[in-house]
Design an enzyme around this catalytic site. Structure first.
Site, PDB file in Angstrom:
ATOM      1  N   HIS A  26     -13.251 -12.011 -13.872  1.00 53.91           N
ATOM      2  CA  HIS A  26     -13.024 -11.297 -12.610  1.00 53.91           C
ATOM      3  C   HIS A  26     -12.999  -9.784 -12.846  1.00 53.91           C
ATOM      4  O   HIS A  26     -11.930  -9.182 -12.977  1.00 53.91           O
ATOM      5  CB  HIS A  26     -11.701 -11.753 -11.981  1.00 53.91           C
ATOM      6  CG  HIS A  26     -11.734 -13.142 -11.441  1.00 53.91           C
ATOM      7  ND1 HIS A  26     -12.084 -13.429 -10.144  1.00 53.91           N
ATOM      8  CD2 HIS A  26     -11.490 -14.332 -12.045  1.00 53.91           C
ATOM      9  CE1 HIS A  26     -12.035 -14.743  -9.959  1.00 53.91           C
ATOM     10  NE2 HIS A  26     -11.676 -15.316 -11.100  1.00 53.91           N
ATOM     11  N   TYR A  51      -5.682 -18.793   2.414  1.00 58.95           N
ATOM     12  CA  TYR A  51      -5.333 -18.661   3.828  1.00 58.95           C
ATOM     13  C   TYR A  51      -3.844 -18.390   4.004  1.00 58.95           C
ATOM     14  O   TYR A  51      -3.418 -17.771   4.984  1.00 58.95           O
ATOM     15  CB  TYR A  51      -5.705 -19.934   4.593  1.00 58.95           C
ATOM     16  CG  TYR A  51      -7.189 -20.132   4.771  1.00 58.95           C
ATOM     17  CD1 TYR A  51      -7.960 -19.226   5.487  1.00 58.95           C
ATOM     18  CD2 TYR A  51      -7.824 -21.235   4.218  1.00 58.95           C
ATOM     19  CE1 TYR A  51      -9.322 -19.412   5.656  1.00 58.95           C
ATOM     20  CE2 TYR A  51      -9.188 -21.432   4.375  1.00 58.95           C
ATOM     21  CZ  TYR A  51      -9.932 -20.512   5.096  1.00 58.95           C
ATOM     22  OH  TYR A  51     -11.276 -20.702   5.251  1.00 58.95           O
ATOM     23  N   LEU A  82       0.829  -1.203   0.000  1.00 57.21           N
ATOM     24  CA  LEU A  82       0.000   0.000   0.000  1.00 57.21           C
ATOM     25  C   LEU A  82       0.865   1.255   0.000  1.00 57.21           C
ATOM     26  O   LEU A  82       0.589   2.229  -0.710  1.00 57.21           O
ATOM     27  CB  LEU A  82      -0.913  -0.026   1.226  1.00 57.21           C
ATOM     28  CG  LEU A  82      -1.950   1.076   1.360  1.00 57.21           C
ATOM     29  CD1 LEU A  82      -2.872   1.107   0.152  1.00 57.21           C
ATOM     30  CD2 LEU A  82      -2.751   0.881   2.638  1.00 57.21           C
ATOM     31  N   LYS A  94      12.896   0.941  19.908  1.00 53.73           N
ATOM     32  CA  LYS A  94      13.970  -0.053  19.859  1.00 53.73           C
ATOM     33  C   LYS A  94      13.802  -1.053  18.713  1.00 53.73           C
ATOM     34  O   LYS A  94      14.787  -1.383  18.030  1.00 53.73           O
ATOM     35  CB  LYS A  94      14.075  -0.784  21.199  1.00 53.73           C
ATOM     36  CG  LYS A  94      15.312  -1.680  21.327  1.00 53.73           C
ATOM     37  CD  LYS A  94      16.603  -0.860  21.299  1.00 53.73           C
ATOM     38  CE  LYS A  94      16.768  -0.065  22.590  1.00 53.73           C
ATOM     39  NZ  LYS A  94      18.055   0.667  22.604  1.00 53.73           N
ATOM     40  N   GLN A 137     -20.884 -20.003 -12.062  1.00 54.44           N
ATOM     41  CA  GLN A 137     -21.125 -21.434 -12.236  1.00 54.44           C
ATOM     42  C   GLN A 137     -22.184 -21.929 -11.245  1.00 54.44           C
ATOM     43  O   GLN A 137     -23.044 -22.739 -11.595  1.00 54.44           O
ATOM     44  CB  GLN A 137     -19.809 -22.190 -12.086  1.00 54.44           C
ATOM     45  CG  GLN A 137     -18.792 -21.817 -13.169  1.00 54.44           C
ATOM     46  CD  GLN A 137     -17.418 -22.428 -12.949  1.00 54.44           C
ATOM     47  OE1 GLN A 137     -17.222 -23.229 -12.043  1.00 54.44           O
ATOM     48  NE2 GLN A 137     -16.460 -22.036 -13.771  1.00 54.44           N
ATOM     49  N   CYS A 184     -17.072 -15.675 -11.528  1.00 53.94           N
ATOM     50  CA  CYS A 184     -16.338 -16.909 -11.781  1.00 53.94           C
ATOM     51  C   CYS A 184     -17.096 -18.122 -11.230  1.00 53.94           C
ATOM     52  O   CYS A 184     -18.113 -18.504 -11.789  1.00 53.94           O
ATOM     53  CB  CYS A 184     -14.916 -16.803 -11.236  1.00 53.94           C
ATOM     54  SG  CYS A 184     -13.788 -18.042 -11.936  1.00 53.94           S
ATOM     55  N   GLU A 194     -13.419  -7.458 -10.803  1.00 51.12           N
ATOM     56  CA  GLU A 194     -12.831  -6.721  -9.682  1.00 51.12           C
ATOM     57  C   GLU A 194     -11.391  -6.308  -9.938  1.00 51.12           C
ATOM     58  O   GLU A 194     -10.899  -5.338  -9.351  1.00 51.12           O
ATOM     59  CB  GLU A 194     -12.923  -7.550  -8.393  1.00 51.12           C
ATOM     60  CG  GLU A 194     -12.038  -8.783  -8.313  1.00 51.12           C
ATOM     61  CD  GLU A 194     -12.674 -10.051  -8.867  1.00 51.12           C
ATOM     62  OE1 GLU A 194     -12.244 -11.159  -8.487  1.00 51.12           O
ATOM     63  OE2 GLU A 194     -13.606  -9.927  -9.684  1.00 51.12           O
ATOM     64  N   ARG A 241     -10.894 -23.118 -14.954  1.00 48.32           N
ATOM     65  CA  ARG A 241     -10.738 -24.332 -15.753  1.00 48.32           C
ATOM     66  C   ARG A 241     -12.091 -24.855 -16.242  1.00 48.32           C
ATOM     67  O   ARG A 241     -12.170 -25.509 -17.266  1.00 48.32           O
ATOM     68  CB  ARG A 241     -10.071 -25.454 -14.929  1.00 48.32           C
ATOM     69  CG  ARG A 241      -8.661 -25.168 -14.483  1.00 48.32           C
ATOM     70  CD  ARG A 241      -8.051 -26.387 -13.807  1.00 48.32           C
ATOM     71  NE  ARG A 241      -6.838 -26.043 -13.100  1.00 48.32           N
ATOM     72  CZ  ARG A 241      -5.642 -25.934 -13.665  1.00 48.32           C
ATOM     73  NH1 ARG A 241      -5.503 -26.157 -14.960  1.00 48.32           N
ATOM     74  NH2 ARG A 241      -4.579 -25.614 -12.948  1.00 48.32           N
ATOM     75  N   GLU A 247     -16.406 -30.459 -11.559  1.00 49.39           N
ATOM     76  CA  GLU A 247     -15.353 -30.198 -10.578  1.00 49.39           C
ATOM     77  C   GLU A 247     -15.704 -30.865  -9.252  1.00 49.39           C
ATOM     78  O   GLU A 247     -14.819 -31.309  -8.516  1.00 49.39           O
ATOM     79  CB  GLU A 247     -15.163 -28.693 -10.376  1.00 49.39           C
ATOM     80  CG  GLU A 247     -14.085 -28.351  -9.357  1.00 49.39           C
ATOM     81  CD  GLU A 247     -13.921 -26.859  -9.096  1.00 49.39           C
ATOM     82  OE1 GLU A 247     -13.048 -26.500  -8.291  1.00 49.39           O
ATOM     83  OE2 GLU A 247     -14.667 -26.053  -9.702  1.00 49.39           O
ATOM     84  N   GLN A 270      15.148   0.516  15.666  1.00 48.01           N
ATOM     85  CA  GLN A 270      16.607   0.617  15.699  1.00 48.01           C
ATOM     86  C   GLN A 270      17.252  -0.713  15.322  1.00 48.01           C
ATOM     87  O   GLN A 270      18.223  -0.753  14.544  1.00 48.01           O
ATOM     88  CB  GLN A 270      17.068   1.034  17.095  1.00 48.01           C
ATOM     89  CG  GLN A 270      16.621   2.441  17.518  1.00 48.01           C
ATOM     90  CD  GLN A 270      17.006   2.727  18.969  1.00 48.01           C
ATOM     91  OE1 GLN A 270      18.094   2.368  19.424  1.00 48.01           O
ATOM     92  NE2 GLN A 270      16.105   3.359  19.709  1.00 48.01           N
ATOM     93  N   GLU A 327      15.047 -16.082   3.943  1.00 46.69           N
ATOM     94  CA  GLU A 327      14.700 -16.162   2.524  1.00 46.69           C
ATOM     95  C   GLU A 327      14.810 -14.811   1.811  1.00 46.69           C
ATOM     96  O   GLU A 327      14.870 -14.754   0.583  1.00 46.69           O
ATOM     97  CB  GLU A 327      13.282 -16.740   2.338  1.00 46.69           C
ATOM     98  CG  GLU A 327      12.190 -15.980   3.046  1.00 46.69           C
ATOM     99  CD  GLU A 327      11.845 -16.596   4.393  1.00 46.69           C
ATOM    100  OE1 GLU A 327      10.672 -16.527   4.778  1.00 46.69           O
ATOM    101  OE2 GLU A 327      12.750 -17.123   5.051  1.00 46.69           O
TER     102      GLU A 327
END
Length: 558
Positions: free
Chosen positions: A524, A71, A36, A206, A402, A398, A526, A479, A422, A209, A166
Site C-alpha cells: 500500500h 462502510y 484533520l 445553542k 492480484q 494489493c 498510499e 493474506r 480467496e 452551548q 462510550e
C-alpha cells in the site's frame, strides 16, 4: 524538554520540564474533522520548532478497526509496525513528522482487554475492578506512555462525540489527567458545530452551548473552542459563545468549510492565531511557524498547468473514506506535477454490468485499489484488461495487483478460469493463493502480513525508474499472494516481476512488458505519501497519464 515526574520547584519549573498535553474533543455531531484539526495543530506546533506526538483514543469496543467494514469505519490505516489503526492517523502522518506506533491508537477494546488480562493475572490483589479507577488509570497510562523525554507536546484526540455513553471513560480519564498532571500543562480544545439555519437565516450557537455544558458537567472547561461553520462567524456570535461557554472571545476560533482543499485548514488556523493561543496557554516558546512550503503546495494546487482524469475502480467507490489515502496520494501527485486531477469513483459492479468501454471511456489512467471479498472482482479484472489492451496507464494496489495477475493469466497466457483461492478454492489455475504462513490461522484480527516489509527492485523496470532505489520498504496488509508455481509461465508471456521480497519468495511488483506504464504492487504505497512529498509510484502514474494526453494531442490521428 525533559520530563520531571514531580517537579520540586513549583509550577514555573513544571512548565519548563514537563511534556505538555493537548486534548481535542468533539461535540454536537460526528464527522466534524477532529482528526484533520488535530493534525493541523500538530503541524503548526512542529513548524514552531517543537517535538510533537499524535494519538487517537477510539471509544468503540473492537480491539482495532482491522475487522470492520469500510462502510462502518472507512479505510484501515496501517503503520510501519503493523498496527491497524483509525484513518485519522493518516491525517497525522500526512500533516506532521510525528512517528506513529501502536501507542498512537487505543480503543475501548484494547483498554478493557488489558485490564481484564491484568485481573486474570491477579495484579489487582483481589480488588473489585471498576471503570474508576482501573479503566481510567489504564487510559491515563496510555496517554503518559507516548510522552516523555524529548517530547514537547502530545496531542490526544478523543474519538466520538461528547454525550456518547462510550466516550465517558475517556473524558473522565483526561479530566483526571489534567488534575494530576497540572492544568498549566494541559490544554482542552473542543471542536463543535455552529449550524446555519436556512429558514431562520442565521447561525445558531445553542448546540455549542449545550455541548460545552456537557463537558463542564464532568469537570472539563474547554480552553479553546473551534467552531465548524458554513458561514462567517460574526463577532456578535463569537461574543455570545464566549459569554455562555466561559472563555475569552479570542479563544473562539472559526473553522469554515474548505471547498477547495483540506490542506487550507492549517493556514486558516494560523490566521486565527490558534498556534499562538496554544503556546501562550501552555507556556511554550513564542515563534512563527515556517509554512512557506505549505503555501507553495496550495499555490500549485490552485494554478495547475494541465488537467487529467483518473478512474478509481473499487468495491466501495461510493464511500469516499474507504479509499481515503488513495485519493489523497493522487492529489499529492497532482500537486507535485502541477496537474489538476479529476477523480472518477467507479463502482466495480458498474463495470461488470455496463462494460469498461462505456464506464471508463475518457479517463487517462485507471487505478484498482485493495480490498477483500468477491463482490466486484470481475469488474476490476475487466477494467484492468481494458487499460492493458488500450495502453492506458494503470496502477494496481494489493488486491488490484492480484486482479492484474488474474487478468494476465486468463487473457494473455490463456489459463481459463485462473483465479484467487480467496474467491474460488477449486480454481484449476490458482495464480493467487493463500500465503503459507496464513494456512492455519483462525483468528481474523491482526493476523495478516502487516506493516513495513523490505523488497528488492529490479533494474530496468518502471518501478526502478520511479523509485531510483534498489531496496524499498513499504507497508503491507494481505493474506493472499502471487503463486510462484505460475511465475515462470507468466514471465515467459511478458509479465515482468519487478520486485520481490528479500529472500525472493514473495512477488511484490508486477509490470507488463509491452505497455507504456502498467505497474501493480502487493503493498500500500498510499500510506507513505505526503502533500509535501508525493509517493514516487503515484507521481510516476500521474506523469504517465499526463504524457498520454500530451502525445494524443499532437498525434496525426487525434
Amino acid at each position: 524538554m525533559k520530563q520531571a515526574s514531580s517537579p520540586p520547584f513549583g509550577k514555573f519549573e513544571a512548565k519548563i520540564f514537563m511534556t505538555k498535553h493537548i486534548f481535542v474533543t468533539g461535540g454536537v455531531v460526528s464527522s466534524l474533522g477532529k482528526g484533520l484539526t488535530s493534525a493541523s495543530i500538530g503541524m503548526l506546533l512542529e513548524r514552531r520548532g517543537l517535538t510533537v506526538r499524535m494519538q487517537k483514543l477510539d471509544p468503540y469496543i473492537n480491539v482495532d478497526p482491522g475487522t470492520m467494514s469500510p462502510y462502518q469505519h472507512g479505510e484501515v490505516y496501517v503503520l510501519d509496525d503493523g498496527s491497524e489503526t483509525d484513518l485519522d492517523l493518516g491525517h497525522y502522518e500526512r500533516f506532521t513528522n510525528s512517528p506513529l506506533t501502536r501507542q498512537s491508537n487505543y480503543t475501548t477494546g484494547q483498554i478493557y482487554l488489558s485490564v481484564i488480562e491484568k485481573e486474570r493475572r491477579g495484579e489487582f490483589l483481589g480488588k473489585t475492578v471498576q471503570v474508576i479507577p482501573h479503566i481510567t488509570n489504564e487510559i491515563k497510562q496510555c496517554i503518559k506512555g507516548i510522552g516523555g523525554d524529548g517530547v514537547d507536546v502530545v496531542i490526544t484526540e478523543i474519538g466520538g462525540t461528547v454525550g456518547d455513553i462510550e466516550s465517558q471513560p475517556f473524558l473522565e480519564a483526561i479530566r483526571q489527567f489534567a488534575h494530576e498532571f497540572g492544568k498549566e500543562n494541559c490544554l482542552f480544545i473542543h471542536l463543535t458545530l455552529v449550524p446555519w439555519l436556512k429558514v431562520a437565516g442565521e447561525l445558531k450557537t445553542k448546540p455549542t452551548q449545550h455541548s460545552v455544558g456537557q463537558l463542564r458537567q464532568i469537570g472539563i472547561q474547554p480552553d479553546i473552542l473551534i467552531c465548524r461553520t458554513e458561514r462567517e462567524l460574526p463577532n456578535e456570535e463569537r461574543a455570545k459563545i464566549s459569554l455562555f461557554c466561559n472563555l475569552p472571545q479570542e479563544a473562539v476560533i472559526e473553522e469554515r468549510d474548505k471547498d477547495f482543499s483540506i490542506y487550507e485548514v492549517p493556514l486558516s488556523l494560523v490566521e486565527d492565531g490558534l498556534d499562538e493561543l496554544c503556546a501562550k496557554r501552555l507556556g511554550l516558546p513564542s515563534a512563527t511557524p515556517e509554512i512557506d512550503d505549505w503555501r507553495d503546495l496550495l499555490h500549485r494546487l490552485r494554478n495547475p498547468e494541465a488537467e487529467i482524469s483518473i478512474a478509481v475502480v473499487g468495491k466501495y467507490a461510493e464511500h469516499k473514506d474507504a479509499y481515503k489515502s488513495i485519493y489523497e496520494a493522487i492529489d499529492h501527485a497532482g500537486m507535485a506535477n502541477h496537474i489538476q486531477i479529476r477523480i472518477g469513483r467507479i463502482r466495480a459492479e458498474a463495470v461488470e454490468r455496463e462494460g469498461p468501454e462505456r464506464v471508463l471511456a475518457g479517463y487517462d489512467g485507471v487505478l484498482v485499489p485493495g480490498g477483500f471479498g468477491e463482490r466486484g472482482i470481475e469488474g476490476k479484472v475487466e477494467a484492468i484488461r481494458w487499460a492493458r489492451e488500450r495502453k492506458i496507464p494503470f496502477l494496481g494496489i494489493c488486491l488490484g495487483m492480484q486482479c492484474a495477475v488474474i487478468e494476465f493469466a486468463r487473457n494473455v497466457v490463456g489459463l481459463d478460469g485462473a483465479h484467487s483461492t480467496e474467491f474460488d478454492k477449486n480454481s484449476q489455475h490458482p495464480v493467487i493463493a493463500l500465503m503459507d504462513e496464513q494456512q492455519n490461522i483462525v483468528d481474523k484480527g491482526g493476523t495478516m502480513r502487516l506493516g513495513a516489509q523490505i523488497a528488492d527492485v529490479k533494474p530496468g523496470t518502471t518501478a526502478m525508474e520511479c523509485y531510483q532505489e534498489n531496496t524499498i520498504s513499504e507497508r503491507h496488509r494481505h493474506r493472499w499472494e502471487f503463486n510462484n508455481t505460475y511465475r515462470q509461465q507468466l514471465e515467459a508471456s511478458g509479465l515482468v516481476i519487478a520486485a520481490t521480497s528479500k529472500n525472493d519468495s514473495l512477488v511484490e511488483i508486477v509490470e507488463v512488458a509491452d505497455h507504456p506504464w502498467f505497474v501493480a504492487v502487493q503493498y500500500h504505497p498510499e500510506f507513505k505519501s505526503k502533500p509535501t512529498c508525493s509517493h514516487k509510484l503515484f507521481s510516476g502514474f500521474v506523469k504517465a497519464a499526463a504524457k498520454r494526453i500530451s502525445q494524443s494531442q499532437f498525434s496525426p490521428t487525434a
